[in-house]
Design a protein around this motif. Structure first.
Motif, mmCIF file in Angstrom:
data_model
loop_
_atom_site.group_PDB
_atom_site.id
_atom_site.type_symbol
_atom_site.label_atom_id
_atom_site.label_comp_id
_atom_site.label_asym_id
_atom_site.label_seq_id
_atom_site.Cartn_x
_atom_site.Cartn_y
_atom_site.Cartn_z
ATOM 1 N N LYS A 126 -10.651 -22.215 9.852
ATOM 2 C CA LYS A 126 -11.276 -21.949 11.145
ATOM 3 C C LYS A 126 -11.323 -20.455 11.433
ATOM 4 O O LYS A 126 -12.315 -19.937 11.960
ATOM 5 N N VAL A 127 -10.245 -19.747 11.092
ATOM 6 C CA VAL A 127 -10.215 -18.295 11.274
ATOM 7 C C VAL A 127 -11.322 -17.638 10.461
ATOM 8 O O VAL A 127 -12.055 -16.760 10.950
ATOM 9 N N HIS A 128 -11.453 -18.064 9.196
ATOM 10 C CA HIS A 128 -12.465 -17.488 8.301
ATOM 11 C C HIS A 128 -13.875 -17.758 8.829
ATOM 12 O O HIS A 128 -14.748 -16.885 8.799
ATOM 13 N N LYS A 129 -14.098 -18.967 9.329
ATOM 14 C CA LYS A 129 -15.415 -19.335 9.861
ATOM 15 C C LYS A 129 -15.772 -18.474 11.070
ATOM 16 O O LYS A 129 -16.901 -17.971 11.183
ATOM 17 N N ILE A 170 -16.529 -14.769 10.012
ATOM 18 C CA ILE A 170 -17.875 -14.566 9.467
ATOM 19 C C ILE A 170 -18.914 -14.499 10.586
ATOM 20 O O ILE A 170 -19.766 -13.600 10.616
ATOM 21 N N LYS A 171 -18.823 -15.430 11.527
ATOM 22 C CA LYS A 171 -19.781 -15.464 12.640
ATOM 23 C C LYS A 171 -19.638 -14.236 13.536
ATOM 24 O O LYS A 171 -20.641 -13.598 13.904
ATOM 25 N N ALA A 172 -18.396 -13.898 13.872
ATOM 26 C CA ALA A 172 -18.151 -12.780 14.786
ATOM 27 C C ALA A 172 -18.561 -11.446 14.171
ATOM 28 O O ALA A 172 -19.168 -10.605 14.834
ATOM 29 N N LYS A 173 -18.229 -11.252 12.889
ATOM 30 C CA LYS A 173 -18.611 -10.002 12.224
ATOM 31 C C LYS A 173 -20.125 -9.861 12.146
ATOM 32 O O LYS A 173 -20.679 -8.781 12.348
#
Length: 289
Positions: free
Chosen positions: A9-12, A15-18
Protein backbone atom coordinates in the motif's frame (compact mmCIF):
# COMPACT_ATOMS: atom_id res chain seq x y z
CA UNK A 1 -2.57 -5.02 8.59
CA UNK A 2 0.15 -7.50 7.63
CA UNK A 3 3.60 -5.99 7.02
CA UNK A 4 3.72 -7.19 3.41
CA UNK A 5 0.31 -5.65 2.72
CA UNK A 6 1.43 -2.41 4.37
CA UNK A 7 4.52 -2.21 2.15
CA UNK A 8 2.40 -2.79 -0.96
CA UNK A 9 0.00 0.00 0.00
CA UNK A 10 2.87 2.37 0.80
CA UNK A 11 4.48 1.63 -2.58
CA UNK A 12 1.19 2.16 -4.42
CA UNK A 13 0.59 5.51 -2.73
CA UNK A 14 4.23 6.51 -3.31
CA UNK A 15 3.94 5.95 -7.07
CA UNK A 16 0.68 7.92 -7.31
CA UNK A 17 1.83 10.76 -5.05
CA UNK A 18 5.21 11.17 -6.76
CA UNK A 19 3.56 11.22 -10.18
CA UNK A 20 1.03 13.87 -9.20
CA UNK A 21 3.52 16.01 -7.26
CA UNK A 22 5.98 15.91 -10.18
CA UNK A 23 3.59 16.33 -13.10
CA UNK A 24 0.73 18.35 -11.62
CA UNK A 25 1.72 20.22 -8.48
CA UNK A 26 5.47 20.89 -8.79
CA UNK A 27 5.28 24.47 -10.08
CA UNK A 28 2.05 25.39 -8.32
CA UNK A 29 3.31 24.33 -4.91
CA UNK A 30 6.37 26.57 -5.23
CA UNK A 31 4.27 29.53 -6.39
CA UNK A 32 1.55 29.05 -3.82
CA UNK A 33 3.81 28.63 -0.80
CA UNK A 34 6.60 31.18 -0.91
CA UNK A 35 9.51 31.49 1.45
CA UNK A 36 9.62 34.24 4.05
CA UNK A 37 12.31 36.89 4.10
CA UNK A 38 15.23 37.63 1.82
CA UNK A 39 18.77 36.35 1.95
CA UNK A 40 21.93 37.90 0.44
CA UNK A 41 22.86 36.46 -2.96
CA UNK A 42 25.58 38.53 -4.65
CA UNK A 43 26.96 41.98 -5.48
CA UNK A 44 26.71 43.44 -8.99
CA UNK A 45 27.33 46.78 -10.68
CA UNK A 46 24.69 49.44 -10.27
CA UNK A 47 22.29 49.88 -13.21
CA UNK A 48 19.77 52.61 -13.85
CA UNK A 49 16.65 52.06 -11.78
CA UNK A 50 18.30 50.26 -8.84
CA UNK A 51 17.33 51.58 -5.42
CA UNK A 52 19.93 53.76 -3.74
CA UNK A 53 19.39 51.95 -0.44
CA UNK A 54 20.64 48.70 -2.02
CA UNK A 55 24.09 50.17 -2.76
CA UNK A 56 26.97 48.36 -1.08
CA UNK A 57 29.10 51.33 -0.03
CA UNK A 58 32.13 49.28 0.98
CA UNK A 59 32.43 47.59 -2.43
CA UNK A 60 31.60 50.89 -4.18
CA UNK A 61 34.46 52.63 -2.38
CA UNK A 62 36.87 49.79 -3.15
CA UNK A 63 36.25 49.80 -6.92
CA UNK A 64 35.38 53.48 -7.26
CA UNK A 65 32.08 52.75 -9.01
CA UNK A 66 28.65 51.88 -7.60
CA UNK A 67 27.71 48.28 -6.73
CA UNK A 68 24.44 47.03 -5.29
CA UNK A 69 23.56 44.08 -3.07
CA UNK A 70 21.27 41.47 -4.63
CA UNK A 71 18.90 39.52 -2.41
CA UNK A 72 16.79 36.49 -3.22
CA UNK A 73 13.78 35.01 -1.50
CA UNK A 74 14.58 32.51 1.22
CA UNK A 75 12.93 29.48 -0.35
CA UNK A 76 13.27 26.74 2.24
CA UNK A 77 10.09 26.16 4.19
CA UNK A 78 8.86 23.78 6.85
CA UNK A 79 5.59 22.13 5.85
CA UNK A 80 3.54 20.67 8.71
CA UNK A 81 0.77 18.20 8.00
CA UNK A 82 -1.76 18.25 10.85
CA UNK A 83 -3.78 15.12 10.19
CA UNK A 84 -7.05 14.12 11.82
CA UNK A 85 -6.97 10.43 12.80
CA UNK A 86 -10.16 10.44 14.88
CA UNK A 87 -12.87 7.81 14.54
CA UNK A 88 -14.98 9.69 11.98
CA UNK A 89 -12.18 9.50 9.38
CA UNK A 90 -12.76 5.75 9.24
CA UNK A 91 -16.04 6.24 7.39
CA UNK A 92 -16.44 5.61 3.66
CA UNK A 93 -19.29 4.54 1.40
CA UNK A 94 -17.82 3.77 -2.04
CA UNK A 95 -14.74 1.57 -1.63
CA UNK A 96 -12.73 4.46 -0.22
CA UNK A 97 -12.51 5.53 3.41
CA UNK A 98 -11.90 9.14 4.33
CA UNK A 99 -8.61 8.09 5.92
CA UNK A 100 -7.46 6.64 2.56
CA UNK A 101 -8.11 9.92 0.76
CA UNK A 102 -6.45 11.84 3.60
CA UNK A 103 -3.35 9.63 3.32
CA UNK A 104 -3.07 10.15 -0.45
CA UNK A 105 -3.42 13.92 -0.13
CA UNK A 106 -0.85 14.03 2.67
CA UNK A 107 1.57 12.02 0.51
CA UNK A 108 1.14 14.39 -2.46
CA UNK A 109 1.79 17.44 -0.29
CA UNK A 110 4.81 15.76 1.33
CA UNK A 111 6.44 14.81 -1.98
CA UNK A 112 5.66 18.27 -3.42
CA UNK A 113 7.45 19.80 -0.44
CA UNK A 114 10.62 17.73 -0.67
CA UNK A 115 10.80 18.22 -4.45
CA UNK A 116 11.13 21.94 -3.64
CA UNK A 117 13.80 21.25 -1.01
CA UNK A 118 11.42 21.96 1.88
CA UNK A 119 11.18 20.02 5.10
CA UNK A 120 7.98 18.18 5.94
CA UNK A 121 6.65 16.99 9.27
CA UNK A 122 3.39 15.55 10.53
CA UNK A 123 1.22 15.69 13.60
CA UNK A 124 -1.48 13.05 13.99
CA UNK A 125 -4.29 14.07 16.32
CA UNK A 126 -7.68 13.09 17.71
CA UNK A 127 -8.78 15.14 20.71
CA UNK A 128 -5.10 15.17 21.68
CA UNK A 129 -1.69 14.81 20.03
CA UNK A 130 -1.37 11.15 19.04
CA UNK A 131 1.99 11.32 17.25
CA UNK A 132 4.48 14.01 16.24
CA UNK A 133 6.99 13.51 13.41
CA UNK A 134 9.51 16.41 13.27
CA UNK A 135 10.10 18.14 9.90
CA UNK A 136 12.86 16.59 7.77
CA UNK A 137 13.84 16.30 4.12
CA UNK A 138 14.00 13.26 1.88
CA UNK A 139 11.85 10.57 0.31
CA UNK A 140 12.54 8.13 3.14
CA UNK A 141 11.01 10.60 5.57
CA UNK A 142 7.90 10.97 3.38
CA UNK A 143 7.53 7.20 3.25
CA UNK A 144 7.68 7.03 7.03
CA UNK A 145 4.77 9.50 7.26
CA UNK A 146 2.76 7.38 4.80
CA UNK A 147 3.51 4.17 6.74
CA UNK A 148 2.39 5.76 10.00
CA UNK A 149 -0.86 7.00 8.47
CA UNK A 150 -1.68 3.56 7.07
CA UNK A 151 -0.92 1.61 10.22
CA UNK A 152 -1.53 4.05 13.07
CA UNK A 153 -4.21 3.22 15.66
CA UNK A 154 -5.22 6.29 17.69
CA UNK A 155 -5.80 5.98 21.42
CA UNK A 156 -8.84 8.28 21.33
CA UNK A 157 -11.65 8.54 18.79
CA UNK A 158 -13.10 12.03 19.39
CA UNK A 159 -11.76 15.23 17.80
CA UNK A 160 -10.53 18.59 19.06
CA UNK A 161 -8.24 21.15 17.41
CA UNK A 162 -7.19 22.78 20.67
CA UNK A 163 -4.30 20.66 21.94
CA UNK A 164 -2.69 20.03 18.50
CA UNK A 165 -2.46 23.76 17.71
CA UNK A 166 -1.07 24.62 21.13
CA UNK A 167 1.47 21.80 20.77
CA UNK A 168 2.75 22.95 17.37
CA UNK A 169 2.87 26.59 18.48
CA UNK A 170 5.09 25.60 21.39
CA UNK A 171 7.39 23.20 19.56
CA UNK A 172 7.93 25.04 16.25
CA UNK A 173 9.29 28.52 16.86
CA UNK A 174 9.78 29.65 13.25
CA UNK A 175 7.02 30.41 10.77
CA UNK A 176 5.81 27.33 8.92
CA UNK A 177 3.18 26.40 6.35
CA UNK A 178 0.55 24.13 7.87
CA UNK A 179 -2.07 21.94 6.21
CA UNK A 180 -4.92 20.93 8.48
CA UNK A 181 -6.39 17.78 6.89
CA UNK A 182 -9.63 16.80 8.60
CA UNK A 183 -13.29 16.05 8.06
CA UNK A 184 -14.11 19.18 10.06
CA UNK A 185 -16.13 17.58 12.86
CA UNK A 186 -14.24 19.20 15.72
CA UNK A 187 -14.45 21.84 18.42
CA UNK A 188 -12.74 25.24 18.22
CA UNK A 189 -11.28 27.65 20.73
CA UNK A 190 -8.85 30.58 20.61
CA UNK A 191 -5.87 28.25 19.96
CA UNK A 192 -6.64 28.23 16.22
CA UNK A 193 -6.68 32.03 15.93
CA UNK A 194 -3.39 32.27 17.88
CA UNK A 195 -1.86 29.62 15.62
CA UNK A 196 -3.10 31.29 12.40
CA UNK A 197 -1.49 34.60 13.38
CA UNK A 198 1.93 32.94 13.62
CA UNK A 199 1.79 30.38 10.79
CA UNK A 200 0.43 30.09 7.26
CA UNK A 201 -2.58 27.77 7.59
CA UNK A 202 -4.62 25.98 4.91
CA UNK A 203 -7.28 23.35 5.47
CA UNK A 204 -8.45 20.41 3.41
CA UNK A 205 -11.86 19.10 4.46
CA UNK A 206 -12.34 15.46 3.44
CA UNK A 207 -15.85 14.04 3.58
CA UNK A 208 -18.10 11.39 2.07
CA UNK A 209 -21.25 12.25 0.11
CA UNK A 210 -23.31 9.70 2.09
CA UNK A 211 -22.70 11.73 5.23
CA UNK A 212 -25.01 14.36 3.75
CA UNK A 213 -27.51 12.08 2.06
CA UNK A 214 -28.75 9.07 4.04
CA UNK A 215 -30.02 6.30 1.75
CA UNK A 216 -33.50 4.89 2.28
CA UNK A 217 -32.64 1.56 3.94
CA UNK A 218 -35.45 1.34 6.45
CA UNK A 219 -34.69 1.01 10.17
CA UNK A 220 -30.93 0.64 10.69
CA UNK A 221 -28.56 0.61 13.65
CA UNK A 222 -26.03 3.44 13.31
CA UNK A 223 -22.85 3.95 15.29
CA UNK A 224 -21.13 7.25 16.01
CA UNK A 225 -17.50 6.46 15.10
CA UNK A 226 -16.21 9.05 17.57
CA UNK A 227 -18.36 8.51 20.66
CA UNK A 228 -19.11 4.83 19.87
CA UNK A 229 -22.78 5.40 20.72
CA UNK A 230 -25.38 3.31 18.86
CA UNK A 231 -28.81 4.47 17.81
CA UNK A 232 -31.64 3.02 15.72
CA UNK A 233 -32.71 5.35 12.88
CA UNK A 234 -35.64 5.04 10.48
CA UNK A 235 -33.97 6.08 7.23
CA UNK A 236 -37.25 5.52 5.39
CA UNK A 237 -38.65 8.61 7.11
CA UNK A 238 -38.07 11.66 4.88
CA UNK A 239 -38.04 14.10 7.82
CA UNK A 240 -35.33 12.04 9.53
CA UNK A 241 -33.14 12.12 6.45
CA UNK A 242 -33.69 15.88 6.10
CA UNK A 243 -32.83 16.57 9.75
CA UNK A 244 -29.73 14.42 9.50
CA UNK A 245 -28.53 16.35 6.45
CA UNK A 246 -29.18 19.71 8.13
CA UNK A 247 -27.24 18.60 11.21
CA UNK A 248 -24.19 17.63 9.13
CA UNK A 249 -24.36 20.80 7.02
CA UNK A 250 -24.58 22.99 10.12
CA UNK A 251 -21.58 21.22 11.65
CA UNK A 252 -19.57 21.83 8.50
CA UNK A 253 -20.73 25.46 8.33
CA UNK A 254 -19.45 26.06 11.84
CA UNK A 255 -16.03 24.89 10.71
CA UNK A 256 -15.91 26.83 7.42
CA UNK A 257 -17.25 30.01 9.08
CA UNK A 258 -14.37 29.82 11.54
CA UNK A 259 -11.88 29.44 8.69
CA UNK A 260 -13.37 32.42 6.83
CA UNK A 261 -13.26 34.57 9.96
CA UNK A 262 -9.56 33.81 10.44
CA UNK A 263 -8.66 34.13 6.74
CA UNK A 264 -7.73 30.45 6.43
CA UNK A 265 -7.87 29.05 2.88
CA UNK A 266 -9.78 25.79 2.66
CA UNK A 267 -11.17 23.36 0.12
CA UNK A 268 -13.86 20.67 0.31
CA UNK A 269 -12.97 17.24 -1.04
CA UNK A 270 -15.13 14.12 -1.26
CA UNK A 271 -13.98 10.52 -1.26
CA UNK A 272 -15.82 9.76 -4.51
CA UNK A 273 -14.48 12.73 -6.49
CA UNK A 274 -11.21 13.78 -8.13
CA UNK A 275 -9.33 15.63 -5.42
CA UNK A 276 -6.59 16.85 -7.80
CA UNK A 277 -8.93 19.44 -9.30
CA UNK A 278 -9.73 20.89 -5.88
CA UNK A 279 -6.07 20.97 -4.82
CA UNK A 280 -5.16 22.76 -8.07
CA UNK A 281 -7.91 25.29 -7.36
CA UNK A 282 -6.58 25.85 -3.83
CA UNK A 283 -3.02 26.38 -5.08
CA UNK A 284 -4.21 28.70 -7.86
CA UNK A 285 -6.16 30.85 -5.40
CA UNK A 286 -3.07 31.23 -3.23
CA UNK A 287 -0.90 32.23 -6.19
CA UNK A 288 -3.12 35.27 -6.65
CA UNK A 289 -2.61 36.47 -3.08
Amino acid sequence: MEYSELIKKVHKIEIKAKGLSRNVFAGQYKSAFKGRGMTFSEVREYTYGDEVRSIDWNVTARYNKPFVKVFEEERELALMLMIDVSGSTGFGSKNCLKVDTITEIAAILAFSAISNNDKVGALLFSDKVEMYIPPKKGSAHCLRIIRELLSFKPKDTTTSFSEPFVYINNIIKKHCTCFLITDGFATFDKSLSIFARKHDVCSILVNDSMEYNLPDLGVVLMEDLETKENIWIDTHDEATRKNFKEYILNSQKTTTDEFKKLGIDYVNIYTDSDYTKELIKLFANRERL
